[in-house]
Design a protein around this motif. Structure first.
Motif, PDB file in Angstrom:
ATOM      1  N   GLY A 154      36.153  39.659  48.077  1.00 11.00           N
ATOM      2  CA  GLY A 154      37.459  39.041  48.305  1.00 11.00           C
ATOM      3  C   GLY A 154      38.045  38.397  47.068  1.00 11.00           C
ATOM      4  O   GLY A 154      39.080  37.726  47.139  1.00 11.00           O
ATOM      5  N   ILE A 155      37.397  38.576  45.908  1.00 12.68           N
ATOM      6  CA  ILE A 155      37.941  38.020  44.665  1.00 12.68           C
ATOM      7  C   ILE A 155      39.147  38.839  44.217  1.00 12.68           C
ATOM      8  O   ILE A 155      40.136  38.301  43.727  1.00 12.68           O
ATOM      9  N   LEU A 156      39.042  40.144  44.378  1.00 15.03           N
ATOM     10  CA  LEU A 156      40.188  41.026  44.193  1.00 15.03           C
ATOM     11  C   LEU A 156      40.620  41.538  45.554  1.00 15.03           C
ATOM     12  O   LEU A 156      39.774  41.942  46.362  1.00 15.03           O
ATOM     13  N   LYS A 157      41.923  41.537  45.797  1.00 21.29           N
ATOM     14  CA  LYS A 157      42.448  41.983  47.088  1.00 21.29           C
ATOM     15  C   LYS A 157      43.475  43.087  46.856  1.00 21.29           C
ATOM     16  O   LYS A 157      44.648  42.825  46.596  1.00 21.29           O
ATOM     17  N   PRO A 158      43.027  44.339  46.914  1.00 22.14           N
ATOM     18  CA  PRO A 158      43.949  45.456  46.661  1.00 22.14           C
ATOM     19  C   PRO A 158      44.977  45.604  47.773  1.00 22.14           C
ATOM     20  O   PRO A 158      44.704  45.316  48.937  1.00 22.14           O
ATOM     21  N   PRO A 182      39.077  39.471  28.707  1.00 24.47           N
ATOM     22  CA  PRO A 182      38.738  39.993  30.026  1.00 24.47           C
ATOM     23  C   PRO A 182      37.317  39.622  30.421  1.00 24.47           C
ATOM     24  O   PRO A 182      36.450  39.385  29.567  1.00 24.47           O
ATOM     25  N   LEU A 183      37.099  39.613  31.720  1.00 25.38           N
ATOM     26  CA  LEU A 183      35.837  39.138  32.278  1.00 25.38           C
ATOM     27  C   LEU A 183      34.616  39.785  31.635  1.00 25.38           C
ATOM     28  O   LEU A 183      33.639  39.101  31.307  1.00 25.38           O
ATOM     29  N   GLY A 184      34.622  41.089  31.448  1.00 26.58           N
ATOM     30  CA  GLY A 184      33.439  41.753  30.923  1.00 26.58           C
ATOM     31  C   GLY A 184      33.110  41.376  29.493  1.00 26.58           C
ATOM     32  O   GLY A 184      31.955  41.473  29.057  1.00 26.58           O
ATOM     33  N   ASN A 185      34.096  40.930  28.704  1.00 29.48           N
ATOM     34  CA  ASN A 185      33.891  40.648  27.278  1.00 29.48           C
ATOM     35  C   ASN A 185      33.725  39.174  26.958  1.00 29.48           C
ATOM     36  O   ASN A 185      33.518  38.831  25.776  1.00 29.48           O
ATOM     37  N   ILE A 186      33.872  38.275  27.935  1.00 31.64           N
ATOM     38  CA  ILE A 186      33.761  36.854  27.617  1.00 31.64           C
ATOM     39  C   ILE A 186      32.321  36.531  27.213  1.00 31.64           C
ATOM     40  O   ILE A 186      31.360  37.163  27.662  1.00 31.64           O
ATOM     41  N   LEU A 187      32.177  35.522  26.348  1.00 39.10           N
ATOM     42  CA  LEU A 187      30.873  35.092  25.851  1.00 39.10           C
ATOM     43  C   LEU A 187      30.468  33.790  26.512  1.00 39.10           C
ATOM     44  O   LEU A 187      31.297  32.887  26.681  1.00 39.10           O
ATOM     45  N   LYS A 199      48.311  43.766  39.421  1.00 38.00           N
ATOM     46  CA  LYS A 199      48.009  43.326  38.063  1.00 38.00           C
ATOM     47  C   LYS A 199      47.880  41.811  37.984  1.00 38.00           C
ATOM     48  O   LYS A 199      47.100  41.289  37.170  1.00 38.00           O
ATOM     49  N   GLN A 200      48.634  41.121  38.818  1.00 37.24           N
ATOM     50  CA  GLN A 200      48.592  39.659  38.803  1.00 37.24           C
ATOM     51  C   GLN A 200      47.196  39.147  39.130  1.00 37.24           C
ATOM     52  O   GLN A 200      46.750  38.131  38.573  1.00 37.24           O
ATOM     53  N   GLN A 201      46.484  39.845  40.023  1.00 38.33           N
ATOM     54  CA  GLN A 201      45.133  39.421  40.359  1.00 38.33           C
ATOM     55  C   GLN A 201      44.174  39.664  39.195  1.00 38.33           C
ATOM     56  O   GLN A 201      43.237  38.890  38.976  1.00 38.33           O
ATOM     57  N   LEU A 202      44.403  40.746  38.440  1.00 39.78           N
ATOM     58  CA  LEU A 202      43.559  40.996  37.274  1.00 39.78           C
ATOM     59  C   LEU A 202      43.736  39.910  36.227  1.00 39.78           C
ATOM     60  O   LEU A 202      42.774  39.539  35.536  1.00 39.78           O
ATOM     61  N   GLN A 203      44.950  39.404  36.090  1.00 41.03           N
ATOM     62  CA  GLN A 203      45.199  38.368  35.094  1.00 41.03           C
ATOM     63  C   GLN A 203      44.353  37.125  35.342  1.00 41.03           C
ATOM     64  O   GLN A 203      43.998  36.400  34.397  1.00 41.03           O
ATOM     65  N   ALA A 204      44.011  36.881  36.620  1.00 39.75           N
ATOM     66  CA  ALA A 204      43.167  35.724  36.940  1.00 39.75           C
ATOM     67  C   ALA A 204      41.746  35.892  36.424  1.00 39.75           C
ATOM     68  O   ALA A 204      40.979  34.923  36.366  1.00 39.75           O
TER      69      ALA A 204
END
Length: 573
Positions: free
Chosen positions: A373-377, A452-457, A393-398
């Motif tokens: 439920g974090i992303l809701k298509p 983006p989420l995958g690249n954060i340290l 796209k707005q949800q991806l920005q979060a």
């Protein structure tokens, strides 16, 4: 008929039959009276049946007239005791001059007055027919309609705002349209029973005058009532039943086009289905302007797939309507005004693959975020077998995070690395994302740079401690070394406690002896170290060891372990 009554009375006849015995046919009478052909044609109504069938030059038929019962206006009879031609029409029910309802029965004895009589002043009972008792005024719309009909006797006439119609056209309009009301719609409109009776004629005229008054609002009310009462909403023809046939077949003349225009205007506003070229009776402009289209048409105009539109409707981000056809097939339609919204929604979304690329994550991790439920298509292949996913796209920005500068050098690790090599268990990835949202974990980096989420340290040690804490709180086991850290004891001390059986351990899929939350809680509730007890009393441990009357259960002088431990129950009786 009225003219013949006056001729008969003026020549001493008591009934029209007596006049008929003198003249063998109607033409002979007209010739004797010296009437020209034009004057003969100007006589309204049929002649008596004993002269054979009447001929009509103005488009009327014998069925349009009363042949036996008379109607009259008492006020008109006071002025001149003769029968007006308009009163002979079956639909005639009021006096246009005095705006009152006509009479058909004697006010005294209640009997009807037959047309064969020539005395229009008195009933057979002796009562005066010009008596106004029982007369009452009628509504203005009904008067206006009746006057339009009267004017049509001399040529085409029209109500304000309506096309001009001939007398036969008015009679046809009233005969069909007058049968429909909010409480009754005939299955097979046609010949009307008892139209020779005044009450029936009044009902028809009143209904038509009401529908035409304030046109087309009252007509639309009738249509709405019929539509709500209909069993089927899948077909315009079946929904509106006999009225549809009346509008497009029974009153199909050009002068009645205003009826069809009003009907098609109502459909434009209130018909939730589609109107297409299969509706051959409709004007092309009606079909072209209808605001609702099929899902396939909407998808083509908006530049998206039909399944995308279908799922937009299903999740109610756009309004749609569904009709189940008799065959069981379901027909969907939407308003054309939604087309722009569909295009905007589709443009503001990305597919699953695009979302994975933007967030620098594998597709399966995107699916996990959707399941959590974090992303809701807006459109999901998991619900309804959609051809694709559409994620706003707005949800991806979060899921793009700003970094936090650190004052010390720390060993960092990316989320993608954690996902690949840390062997996260079910639900731990979603828990990590929520920890980022709740600032339990802070990304390391520049505050002005959104990553983006995958690249954060993340701080590797901090993240590992957080993960271990989450796992332990969730019932996962920990190593003996980790248990020592939680108990605030040296590792060798805890290994001694394990060896002596004071701290219970288990064996699971992980290597070595493992400690659970339950065993830690049980140990802390059962035992206390001498150092902890002395600290609580603010006494020296050595002094307590010498003065306490209780013997320790473990310690250097007991079993060679490195610290003394007591049973809590013995120290805190």
């Amino acid at each position: 008929m009225g003219y013949l009554m006056r001729v008969a009375r003026a020549n001493g006849y008591e009934t029209l039959r007596q006049l008929g015995n003198t003249f063998r046919n109607f033409e002979g009478l007209c010739q004797a009276l010296g009437l020209s052909a034009q004057e003969t044609q100007g006589l309204l109504g049929p002649h008596p049946s004993f002269w054979g069938p009447s001929t009509f030059s103005n488009g009327l038929a014998a069925i349009d007239f009363n042949h036996s019962q008379m109607r009259w206006c008492p006020l008109c009879l006071r002025e001149s005791a003769h029968l007006r031609g308009l009163w002979l029409l079956k639909i005639s029910c009021i006096c246009n001059r005095h705006s009152i309802r006509l009479h058909e029965r004697c006010h005294s004895c209640g009997s009807t007055q037959r047309l064969e009589r020539v005395n229009l002043e008195q009933c057979a009972c002796g009562a005066w027919l010009a008596d106004t008792r029982g007369a009452y005024r009628v509504d203005e719309p009904l008067v206006s309609l009746s006057r339009a009909i009267h004017a049509a006797m001399k040529g085409k006439s029209a109500l304000a705002g309506f096309p001009a119609m001939s007398l036969p056209e008015w009679i046809r309009l009233i005969g069909y349209l007058g049968q429909y009301s909010e409480t009754y719609q005939p299955t097979k409109p046609g010949k009307i029973a008892n139209l020779h009776q005044l009450d029936t004629a009044t009902t028809l005229m009143h209904q038509v005058s009401r529908l035409l008054d304030g046109w087309p609002e009252n007509f639309h009310v009738l249509l709405m009532t019929i539509q709500r009462q209909a069993d089927s909403q899948s077909s315009i023809r079946r929904t509106f039943g006999s009225l549809y046939r009346t509008l497009y077949k029974d009153v199909s003349g050009e002068c009645f086009q205003f009826l069809r225009d009003a009907f098609e205007g109502y459909l434009h506003e209130h018909w939730s289905g589609v109107v297409n070229k299969r509706h051959k009776a409709f004007k092309l402009d009606t079909i072209a302007r209808h605001p609702r289209v099929t899902l396939k048409q909407a998808a083509k105009k908006a530049g998206v797939t039909p399944s995308t539109v279908r799922h937009f409707v299903r999740v109610e981000v756009i309004a749609g309507n569904q009709i189940e056809l008799p065959s069981g097939r379901k027909l969907h339609s939407i308003d054309e005004q939604s087309l722009k919204q569909i295009a905007v929604l589709a443009k503001g979304c990305v597919t699953l693959g695009e979302a994975a690329k933007q967030l620098a994550l594998p597709k399966r991790r995107i699916r996990e975020l959707i399941s959590a439920g974090i992303l809701k298509p807006l459109v999901s292949r998991a619900h309804g077998n959609a051809a694709t996913w559409l994620i706003p796209k707005q949800q991806l920005q979060a899921l793009f995070f700003d970094g936090t500068e650190s004052s010390k050098m720390t060993q960092t690790i990316s989320v993608r690395y954690i996902l690949k090599y840390w062997h996260l268990r079910d639900g731990e990835f979603q828990t990590l994302v929520r920890a980022l949202f709740g600032h339990q974990l802070e990304p390391v980096g520049k505050p002005t740079e959104s990553v983006p989420l995958g690249n954060i340290l993340l701080d590797e040690q901090q993240t590992w401690r957080w993960l271990a804490e989450k796992r332990f709180a969730g019932g996962a086991s920990i190593s003996v070394d980790e248990a020592a850290q939680r108990l605030g004891l040296k590792q060798q001390v805890v290994y001694d406690l394990v060896r002596l059986g004071l701290l219970a351990t288990i064996e699971d899929a992980l290597p070595g002896r493992r400690v659970t939350q339950a065993s830690l809680d049980d140990f802390q509730a059962t035992y206390v170290s001498l150092a902890e007890y002395a600290g609580a009393l603010k006494k020296s441990p050595r002094w307590l060891l010498q003065t306490l009357p209780v013997r320790p259960i473990s310690g250097p002088m007991i079993d060679g372990s490195r610290q003394y431990f007591y049973r809590r129950a013995e120290l805190y009786p």
